[in-house]
Design a protein around this motif. Structure first.
Motif, mmCIF file in Angstrom:
data_model
loop_
_atom_site.group_PDB
_atom_site.id
_atom_site.type_symbol
_atom_site.label_atom_id
_atom_site.label_comp_id
_atom_site.label_asym_id
_atom_site.label_seq_id
_atom_site.Cartn_x
_atom_site.Cartn_y
_atom_site.Cartn_z
ATOM 1 N N PRO A 206 2.916 15.898 -7.971
ATOM 2 C CA PRO A 206 2.571 15.503 -6.600
ATOM 3 C C PRO A 206 3.663 14.670 -5.922
ATOM 4 C CG PRO A 206 1.351 14.192 -8.188
ATOM 5 C CD PRO A 206 2.157 15.165 -8.989
ATOM 6 N N HIS A 207 4.862 14.661 -6.447
ATOM 7 C CA HIS A 207 5.915 13.798 -5.907
ATOM 8 C C HIS A 207 7.285 14.395 -6.193
ATOM 9 C CE1 HIS A 207 6.854 12.761 -10.026
ATOM 10 N NE2 HIS A 207 5.571 12.544 -10.239
ATOM 11 N N ILE A 208 8.303 13.853 -5.500
ATOM 12 C CA ILE A 208 9.692 14.222 -5.770
ATOM 13 C C ILE A 208 10.270 13.263 -6.825
ATOM 14 C CG2 ILE A 208 10.060 15.207 -3.476
ATOM 15 C CD1 ILE A 208 11.442 12.514 -2.719
ATOM 16 N N GLY A 209 11.508 13.511 -7.254
ATOM 17 C CA GLY A 209 12.189 12.576 -8.159
ATOM 18 C C GLY A 209 12.128 12.953 -9.633
ATOM 19 N N GLY A 210 11.289 13.934 -9.972
ATOM 20 C CA GLY A 210 11.190 14.348 -11.381
ATOM 21 C C GLY A 210 10.818 13.173 -12.268
ATOM 22 N N ASN A 211 11.421 13.097 -13.411
ATOM 23 C CA ASN A 211 11.089 12.027 -14.360
ATOM 24 C C ASN A 211 11.576 10.660 -13.904
ATOM 25 O OD1 ASN A 211 9.771 13.678 -16.116
ATOM 26 N ND2 ASN A 211 11.575 14.078 -17.396
ATOM 27 N N ALA A 212 12.442 10.640 -12.888
ATOM 28 C CA ALA A 212 12.957 9.346 -12.429
ATOM 29 C C ALA A 212 12.052 8.732 -11.346
ATOM 30 C CB ALA A 212 14.376 9.515 -11.886
ATOM 31 N N PHE A 213 10.955 9.398 -11.028
ATOM 32 C CA PHE A 213 10.038 8.939 -9.971
ATOM 33 C C PHE A 213 9.554 7.501 -10.209
ATOM 34 C CE2 PHE A 213 5.459 8.689 -8.701
ATOM 35 C CZ PHE A 213 5.660 8.657 -7.336
ATOM 36 N N ASP A 214 9.673 6.665 -9.176
ATOM 37 C CA ASP A 214 9.099 5.317 -9.252
ATOM 38 C C ASP A 214 8.210 5.071 -8.043
ATOM 39 O OD1 ASP A 214 11.082 4.958 -7.317
ATOM 40 O OD2 ASP A 214 12.312 3.628 -8.548
ATOM 41 N N TYR A 215 7.294 4.136 -8.163
ATOM 42 C CA TYR A 215 6.327 3.882 -7.093
ATOM 43 C C TYR A 215 5.734 2.486 -7.283
ATOM 44 C CZ TYR A 215 2.704 4.743 -10.594
ATOM 45 O OH TYR A 215 1.916 4.673 -11.720
ATOM 46 N N TYR A 216 5.122 1.994 -6.194
ATOM 47 C CA TYR A 216 4.463 0.685 -6.263
ATOM 48 C C TYR A 216 3.044 0.894 -6.783
ATOM 49 C CZ TYR A 216 8.394 -1.415 -3.930
ATOM 50 O OH TYR A 216 9.672 -1.869 -3.641
ATOM 51 N N ASP A 217 2.715 0.257 -7.895
ATOM 52 C CA ASP A 217 1.378 0.431 -8.475
ATOM 53 C C ASP A 217 0.360 -0.434 -7.728
ATOM 54 O OD1 ASP A 217 1.726 -2.166 -9.366
ATOM 55 O OD2 ASP A 217 1.834 -1.661 -11.498
ATOM 56 N N ASP A 218 -0.875 -0.419 -8.175
ATOM 57 C CA ASP A 218 -1.929 -1.135 -7.461
ATOM 58 C C ASP A 218 -1.675 -2.643 -7.383
ATOM 59 O OD1 ASP A 218 -3.292 1.120 -6.792
ATOM 60 O OD2 ASP A 218 -4.565 1.098 -8.584
ATOM 61 N N ALA A 219 -0.911 -3.157 -8.322
ATOM 62 C CA ALA A 219 -0.584 -4.586 -8.290
ATOM 63 C C ALA A 219 0.557 -4.871 -7.312
ATOM 64 C CB ALA A 219 -0.209 -5.062 -9.698
ATOM 65 N N GLY A 220 1.184 -3.790 -6.780
ATOM 66 C CA GLY A 220 2.316 -3.984 -5.870
ATOM 67 C C GLY A 220 3.642 -4.116 -6.597
ATOM 68 N N VAL A 221 3.661 -3.711 -7.862
ATOM 69 C CA VAL A 221 4.894 -3.800 -8.654
ATOM 70 C C VAL A 221 5.530 -2.413 -8.724
ATOM 71 C CG1 VAL A 221 5.864 -4.384 -10.919
ATOM 72 C CG2 VAL A 221 3.936 -5.707 -10.015
ATOM 73 N N LEU A 222 6.853 -2.374 -8.515
ATOM 74 C CA LEU A 222 7.575 -1.093 -8.586
ATOM 75 C C LEU A 222 7.715 -0.675 -10.049
ATOM 76 C CD1 LEU A 222 9.166 1.132 -7.047
ATOM 77 C CD2 LEU A 222 11.204 -0.291 -7.300
ATOM 78 N N ASN B 227 0.803 -1.221 0.000
ATOM 79 C CA ASN B 227 0.000 0.000 0.000
ATOM 80 C C ASN B 227 0.835 1.270 0.000
ATOM 81 O OD1 ASN B 227 -2.367 -1.349 -0.018
ATOM 82 N ND2 ASN B 227 -2.476 -1.508 2.210
ATOM 83 N N SER B 228 2.158 1.097 0.034
ATOM 84 C CA SER B 228 2.981 2.276 0.209
ATOM 85 C C SER B 228 2.921 3.222 -0.992
ATOM 86 C CB SER B 228 4.422 1.883 0.487
ATOM 87 O OG SER B 228 4.862 1.023 -0.526
ATOM 88 N N HIS B 229 2.275 2.793 -2.090
ATOM 89 C CA HIS B 229 2.159 3.689 -3.244
ATOM 90 C C HIS B 229 1.227 4.860 -2.966
ATOM 91 C CE1 HIS B 229 -1.321 1.052 -3.749
ATOM 92 N NE2 HIS B 229 -1.880 2.086 -4.325
ATOM 93 N N ARG B 230 0.475 4.765 -1.845
ATOM 94 C CA ARG B 230 -0.513 5.823 -1.583
ATOM 95 C C ARG B 230 0.130 7.170 -1.272
ATOM 96 N NH1 ARG B 230 -4.342 2.219 1.865
ATOM 97 N NH2 ARG B 230 -5.401 1.129 0.174
ATOM 98 N N THR B 231 1.330 7.120 -0.728
ATOM 99 C CA THR B 231 2.009 8.389 -0.465
ATOM 100 C C THR B 231 3.350 8.402 -1.173
ATOM 101 O OG1 THR B 231 2.831 7.401 1.563
ATOM 102 C CG2 THR B 231 0.980 8.911 1.784
ATOM 103 N N PRO B 232 3.308 8.233 -2.483
ATOM 104 C CA PRO B 232 4.578 8.085 -3.176
ATOM 105 C C PRO B 232 5.412 9.351 -3.091
ATOM 106 C CG PRO B 232 2.793 8.343 -4.746
ATOM 107 C CD PRO B 232 2.178 8.258 -3.395
ATOM 108 N N GLY B 233 6.643 9.192 -2.695
ATOM 109 C CA GLY B 233 7.604 10.273 -2.812
ATOM 110 C C GLY B 233 7.385 11.432 -1.869
ATOM 111 N N SER B 234 6.480 11.287 -0.914
ATOM 112 C CA SER B 234 6.391 12.375 0.051
ATOM 113 C C SER B 234 7.678 12.296 0.844
ATOM 114 C CB SER B 234 5.176 12.199 0.950
ATOM 115 O OG SER B 234 5.292 10.981 1.638
ATOM 116 N N SER B 235 8.414 13.358 0.906
ATOM 117 C CA SER B 235 9.820 13.238 1.275
ATOM 118 C C SER B 235 10.041 13.060 2.765
ATOM 119 C CB SER B 235 10.576 14.465 0.818
ATOM 120 O OG SER B 235 10.278 15.519 1.694
ATOM 121 N N GLY B 236 9.007 13.193 3.557
ATOM 122 C CA GLY B 236 9.197 12.997 4.978
ATOM 123 C C GLY B 236 9.639 14.267 5.683
#
Ligand code: FAD
Length: 400
Positions: free
Chosen positions: A63-79, A5-14
């Motif tokens: 809505p995220h950091i990382g620019g074009n290199a941004f990656d995240y876990y999609d709904d299937a749980g795949v990065l 589920n961690s894709h829900r807050t992708p790239g929020s930098s903390g």
């Protein structure tokens, strides 16, 4: 391992972003405002904060950091990579050492196949490509070199990309592997593109099927976004995502501005728009473990609307019962991705560059800020070089 589920807050930098709205923002003084949280903005922010104890506000309209290199876990749980597959490769030990402060690595050698005449063939063209395409049995480099030489059609005055390729490998291979791909990718025929675009066609007479020849070929072990989170996790750095520079420029009290967005946009397109080629990404998850044999398969044929399909698990090494893929459809409209390499565009950029040089208090950086097709390592190098100049200038001033 991350929760699915961690894709829900992708790239929020903390970093404490929420504490910095409205009044707080106005009451705070930053040494630097950095526009863009991609490689250019994040590396520079990290260096200024950790290396020079400066305070920095980084804003990004995405809505995220990382620019074009941004990656995240999609709904299937795949990065997956939101803006298409990003493969890290470089010859610079210095750049690897720098990034290694924020990530461990996973060795990864990129391989690409092209779908041509119903077969999946290695690209760049190598001896296996030729053997499979023409049903040959060439066993030596000399045989393959002779074969390519027999196909090449010498062009006396090489002007365009088409000339470069035909001169080197002949019209048939040009049409099968390059013409359609280039027309789709750029919306231009190779005969309309400067020879610089394809200065050299990397053809091989051996059977090396690696896409890149760089000394370092590796992926950040936990993904790019994790690496960016660590880079920006510094008490002197505040990050605001979902925030356009134009919305906050009059609200924020800052010393210097570093702009990694499009340089023409910064100047309200005063001399006209710098042309970019864009891409539409179609992401898909499949109920199967694998989709294709390598991370990227190119589709040069013009009757196929996309240019390539990427399957991320090859890049990330993730083990999962499902897989996720991305189709890339080149387009004229959309986010700016590729500066279009034509002489008149370079001229237009020069006019903006001159204006930038004459504008105090702002520095342009990165792919969009300098209208250059840079890979990630080059942008890191550019940001580190700018930091060195800033630091050098501060030292010189201090000595006066
Ligand atoms: P970006 O990553 O584009 O970051 C700029 C940021 O600025 C963006 O997030 C944008 O939202 C923000 N911004 C712009 N204007 C504003 C504004 N007005 N207000 C607020 N924020 C703003 N490189 C490789 O090395 N290997 C690869 O395999 C590779 N593959 C690629 C594949 C594709 C499809 C693309 C498009 C690029 C690829 N690249 C690759 C290049 C890589 O993406 C770039 O080198 C890198 O992202 C550039 O970093 P940057 O910080 O300059 O720009």
């Amino acid at each position: 391992t991350r929760s699915p589920n961690s894709h829900r807050t992708p790239g929020s930098s903390g970093t404490s972003v929420s504490a910095l709205q409205g009044e707080d923002l106005r009451n705070h003084r930053f040494d630097y405002l950095i526009v863009g949280a991609g490689f250019a903005g994040s590396v520079l922010a990290e260096r200024l904060a950790a290396g020079s104890n400066k305070t920095i506000l980084v804003v990004d309209r995405r809505p995220h950091i990382g620019g074009n290199a941004f990656d995240y876990y999609d709904d299937a749980g795949v990065l997956i990579h939101r803006y298409g597959p990003h493969i890290f490769h470089t010859n610079s030990q210095r750049i690897v050492d720098y990034l290694s402060r924020f990530t461990d690595w996973r060795p990864y050698e990129h391989r690409v196949l092209a779908q041509v005449d119903g077969q999946l063939l290695p690209i760049p063209i190598n001896r296996d490509t030729l053997n499979n395409l023409y049903g040959l049995n060439m066993a030596t480099e000399q045989e393959a070199a002779d074969f390519l030489a027999s196909r090449a059609e010498p062009v006396d005055d090489i002007q365009t990309s088409e000339d470069v390729v035909i001169n080197q490998i002949g019209r048939e291979l040009y049409e099968k592997f390059f013409r359609g791909y280039t027309r789709k990718q750029w919306g231009l025929d190779p005969s309309q593109l400067d020879k610089m675009v394809t200065a050299r066609v990397p053809t091989r007479t051996n059977t090396d099927d690696r896409y890149f020849g760089d000394t370092f070929q590796q992926m950040p072990r936990e993904g790019y976004t994790k690496m960016f989170e660590r880079m920006l996790d510094h008490p002197n750095i505040k990050v605001l995502t979902d925030t356009d520079y134009r919305e906050i420029r009059n609200e924020v009290n800052f010393g210097e501005l570093v702009f990694t967005g499009p340089i023409d946009e910064y100047f309200d397109y005063r001399f006209g728009k710098l042309p970019y080629r864009s891409l539409q990404f179609k992401h898909e998850s499949l109920e199967q473990e694998h989709f294709q044999p390598v991370a990227v398969v190119n589709y040069p044929a013009e009757d196929v609307p996309y240019t390539r399909i990427s399957e991320y698990k090859h890049l990330t090494g993730q083990v999962h019962s499902r897989t996720s893929i991305t189709y890339e459809y080149p387009s004229a409209e959309g986010d700016p991705y590729y500066p279009i390499p034509r002489p008149e565009n370079a001229e237009l950029y020069k006019r903006y560059q001159k204006l930038a040089d004459e504008t105090p208090g702002v520095t342009f950086l990165g792919r969009l800020g300098t209208y250059k097709y840079y890979n990630m390592d080059q942008v890191v190098g550019q940001a580190l070089a700018l930091y060195k100049r800033i630091e050098g200038a501060a030292h010189t001033q201090g000595e006066r």
